[in-house]
Design a protein around this motif. Structure first.
Motif, mmCIF file in Angstrom:
data_model
loop_
_atom_site.group_PDB
_atom_site.id
_atom_site.type_symbol
_atom_site.label_atom_id
_atom_site.label_comp_id
_atom_site.label_asym_id
_atom_site.label_seq_id
_atom_site.Cartn_x
_atom_site.Cartn_y
_atom_site.Cartn_z
ATOM 1 N N THR A 1 0.864 -1.178 0.000
ATOM 2 C CA THR A 1 0.000 0.000 0.000
ATOM 3 C C THR A 1 0.902 1.230 0.000
ATOM 4 O O THR A 1 2.101 1.134 0.322
ATOM 5 N N PRO A 2 0.367 2.408 -0.344
ATOM 6 C CA PRO A 2 1.208 3.612 -0.310
ATOM 7 C C PRO A 2 1.872 3.849 1.041
ATOM 8 O O PRO A 2 3.026 4.264 1.108
ATOM 9 N N GLU A 3 1.148 3.572 2.126
ATOM 10 C CA GLU A 3 1.728 3.772 3.456
ATOM 11 C C GLU A 3 2.860 2.773 3.714
ATOM 12 O O GLU A 3 3.923 3.140 4.235
ATOM 13 N N GLU A 4 2.631 1.509 3.345
ATOM 14 C CA GLU A 4 3.670 0.487 3.519
ATOM 15 C C GLU A 4 4.887 0.804 2.663
ATOM 16 O O GLU A 4 6.028 0.585 3.086
ATOM 17 N N LEU A 5 4.636 1.307 1.466
ATOM 18 C CA LEU A 5 5.745 1.645 0.580
ATOM 19 C C LEU A 5 6.596 2.770 1.158
ATOM 20 O O LEU A 5 7.834 2.697 1.134
ATOM 21 N N ARG A 6 5.945 3.810 1.672
ATOM 22 C CA ARG A 6 6.698 4.921 2.248
ATOM 23 C C ARG A 6 7.590 4.453 3.397
ATOM 24 O O ARG A 6 8.751 4.852 3.498
ATOM 25 N N GLU A 7 7.064 3.578 4.246
ATOM 26 C CA GLU A 7 7.860 3.070 5.359
ATOM 27 C C GLU A 7 8.980 2.160 4.866
ATOM 28 O O GLU A 7 10.100 2.196 5.380
ATOM 29 N N HIS A 8 8.667 1.347 3.856
ATOM 30 C CA HIS A 8 9.663 0.445 3.273
ATOM 31 C C HIS A 8 10.844 1.244 2.710
ATOM 32 O O HIS A 8 12.014 0.939 2.992
ATOM 33 N N LEU A 9 10.547 2.298 1.936
ATOM 34 C CA LEU A 9 11.611 3.109 1.348
ATOM 35 C C LEU A 9 12.339 3.929 2.405
ATOM 36 O O LEU A 9 13.551 4.135 2.313
ATOM 37 N N ALA A 10 11.592 4.401 3.407
ATOM 38 C CA ALA A 10 12.232 5.181 4.479
ATOM 39 C C ALA A 10 13.235 4.327 5.244
ATOM 40 O O ALA A 10 14.318 4.797 5.615
ATOM 41 N N GLU A 11 12.875 3.059 5.470
ATOM 42 C CA GLU A 11 13.792 2.155 6.173
ATOM 43 C C GLU A 11 15.057 1.911 5.346
ATOM 44 O O GLU A 11 16.170 1.908 5.878
ATOM 45 N N ILE A 12 14.879 1.716 4.038
ATOM 46 C CA ILE A 12 16.039 1.527 3.167
ATOM 47 C C ILE A 12 16.902 2.785 3.150
ATOM 48 O O ILE A 12 18.138 2.721 3.217
ATOM 49 N N ASP A 13 16.248 3.939 3.086
ATOM 50 C CA ASP A 13 16.976 5.205 3.039
ATOM 51 C C ASP A 13 17.777 5.427 4.314
ATOM 52 O O ASP A 13 18.927 5.883 4.268
ATOM 53 N N ARG A 14 17.179 5.101 5.451
ATOM 54 C CA ARG A 14 17.914 5.230 6.715
ATOM 55 C C ARG A 14 19.133 4.308 6.712
ATOM 56 O O ARG A 14 20.215 4.692 7.176
ATOM 57 N N GLY A 15 18.954 3.114 6.180
ATOM 58 C CA GLY A 15 20.066 2.171 6.140
ATOM 59 C C GLY A 15 21.186 2.641 5.232
ATOM 60 O O GLY A 15 22.374 2.532 5.588
ATOM 61 N N LEU A 16 20.832 3.178 4.059
ATOM 62 C CA LEU A 16 21.868 3.645 3.137
ATOM 63 C C LEU A 16 22.620 4.840 3.712
ATOM 64 O O LEU A 16 23.851 4.913 3.633
ATOM 65 N N LYS A 17 21.882 5.774 4.327
ATOM 66 C CA LYS A 17 22.544 6.941 4.903
ATOM 67 C C LYS A 17 23.477 6.544 6.041
ATOM 68 O O LYS A 17 24.585 7.087 6.170
ATOM 69 N N ALA A 18 23.037 5.581 6.863
ATOM 70 C CA ALA A 18 23.900 5.109 7.953
ATOM 71 C C ALA A 18 25.152 4.437 7.390
ATOM 72 O O ALA A 18 26.264 4.617 7.908
#
Length: 435
Positions: free
Chosen positions: A74-91
């Motif tokens: 869902t759009p909400e699940e997608l936003r969280e999924h990408l946010a988690e990946i983004d946090r991981g890449l930035k870290a």
């Protein structure tokens, strides 16, 4: 790795979850089989209709269709999924050696640039100014592996020099090994950032891979379309935002405005680039974010798609994905039709499959001849020669010559009828542009 129009069409005609039911009897198999065929046909029809629509309008609203991937989100699940990946890449990037290739982030660039333009007598500042453009291209400094490679590179840069001369565009051609970490696709980020800082008077920087050829020497960029944008590439909004496809755009040819946004974008894009541990690690995060991307080190194209989908408001909203003409067109669907184009159409009017603006030899390399197992070296070289001569006819035609055929560099004088016809068509093209 580059975008192929025919591959994208095929991709749209497929569903990501092709469910084959478990059967228990002959009748059940028949029923399930018919249902499966009907479902596939429906999906194919839907994909065809979507492709025929204005693809720029798809995926713009909040009610976007579910995203294809390992599972539908869902759009909400997608936003969280990408946010988690983004946090991981930035870290991951923060834990690595800090990216210092560009020096410190550039601040207040719009004001610095405006001051430099006011002091300069060599800029577009003035009454009804024409935007200044610098085209950037690059090739490997070493000798090519095959005998024809160096000659093809020479013809490629000559093609770009001709176009730039005809349209008042500056050209920067790089043959230096600038940085040992920022190799391959990523050299474009370093060169663009370097030239942007050194040439504040330039309004737009235009990157072109060495295997991209101008095939309409009269067509000009419709810059008025891009007034609200800072970057232009060939691509489709729905492929990037709905499908999260790394093939949703092509980074081999792009136009980027000289402004603060572009400085910030380059600083966000380039840290994935240093080869080795950083590029390999960033590639793993890009594969998690982009369902159709295979494993491998981070590439420039996936990096752009990643930035667009993880922060659409900041990055995606300022990137225009052009598909109304061939900002870059895939060579395999164009080069066989050059004779037909010359018989039916004229340059300077279309830029699309009637007379392509740029023909990009995705999957071929000038130096090695071919990097895609689908093509042979000879195929690439023969069609490169055809594209170069197709373009060159438009240049030497002004002086009363043309190639005897598209497969040979030999030329012959054009008849008076041809010369008069060419002059008339050029006048018509000029009048059409003014209108």
């Amino acid at each position: 790795m580059k975008m192929k129009d025919d591959e994208y069409k095929k991709a749209q005609a497929l569903g990501d979850d092709q469910w084959v039911p478990r059967v228990r009897s002959f009748h059940t198999r028949v029923v399930y089989g018919l249902c499966f065929i009907a479902a596939v046909c429906s999906i194919a029809l839907w994909g065809f209709k979507c492709y025929r629509l204005d693809l720029n309008s798809l995926g713009e609203g909040t009610n976007s269709p579910p995203v294809f991937g390992p599972k539908k989100l869902t759009p909400e699940e997608l936003r969280e999924h990408l946010a988690e990946i983004d946090r991981g890449l930035k870290a991951f990037l923060n834990s690595s050696k800090p990216f210092t290739k560009f020096g410190p982030p550039v601040m207040n660039w719009d004001k610095t640039r405006a001051d430099a333009i006011r002091r300069s007598t060599n800029s577009s500042n003035g009454v009804n100014p024409k935007p200044r453009i610098m085209l950037i291209t690059s090739s490997h400094p070493k000798k090519c592996e095959n005998k024809q490679g160096d000659q093809m590179l020479l013809k490629s840069i000559k093609n770009k020099m001709d176009y730039c001369r005809l349209h008042g565009i500056e050209l920067y051609y790089n043959m230096d090994h600038i940085d040992e970490d920022m190799t391959s696709w990523w050299v474009k980020t370093f060169l663009t950032h370097m030239l942007m800082k050194q040439h504040p008077e330039i309004d737009w920087f235009w990157w072109m891979d060495s295997d991209a050829i101008f095939t309409d020497m009269t067509f000009e960029l419709p810059l008025h379309k891009y007034e609200k944008y800072n970057m232009v590439m060939h691509g489709w909004d729905d492929a990037v935002y709905d499908k999260r496809s790394w093939l949703g755009l092509n980074a081999g040819v792009f136009l980027i405005r000289n402004c603060q946004w572009s400085m910030d974008f380059l600083h966000a894009w380039a840290p994935m680039s240093p080869k080795g541990k950083i590029r390999d690690g960033a590639g793993e995060f890009l594969t998690k974010a982009l369902p159709d991307r295979g494993k491998g080190e981070a590439d420039d194209q996936s990096g752009i798609v990643y930035l667009m989908i993880t922060d659409r408001e900041r990055w995606g909203s300022k990137i225009f994905l052009e598909n109304s003409y061939y900002f870059q067109g895939y060579w395999r669907v164009l080069t066989d039709k050059f004779e037909e184009m010359m018989a039916k159409y004229k340059p300077g009017l279309y830029g699309d499959d009637r007379w392509p603006f740029v023909t990009h030899f995705c999957g071929c390399e000038f130096c090695c001849g071919s990097i895609n197992p689908e093509y042979t070296r000879d195929q690439c070289l023969v069609h490169m020669e055809r594209a170069i001569n197709f373009a060159d006819n438009q240049v030497i035609g002004r002086y009363g010559f043309r190639h005897k055929s598209l497969k040979t560099p030999e030329v012959s004088p054009k008849s008076n009828n041809h010369v008069q016809k060419n002059q008339t068509s050029n006048s018509m093209a000029a009048e059409s542009k003014k209108a």
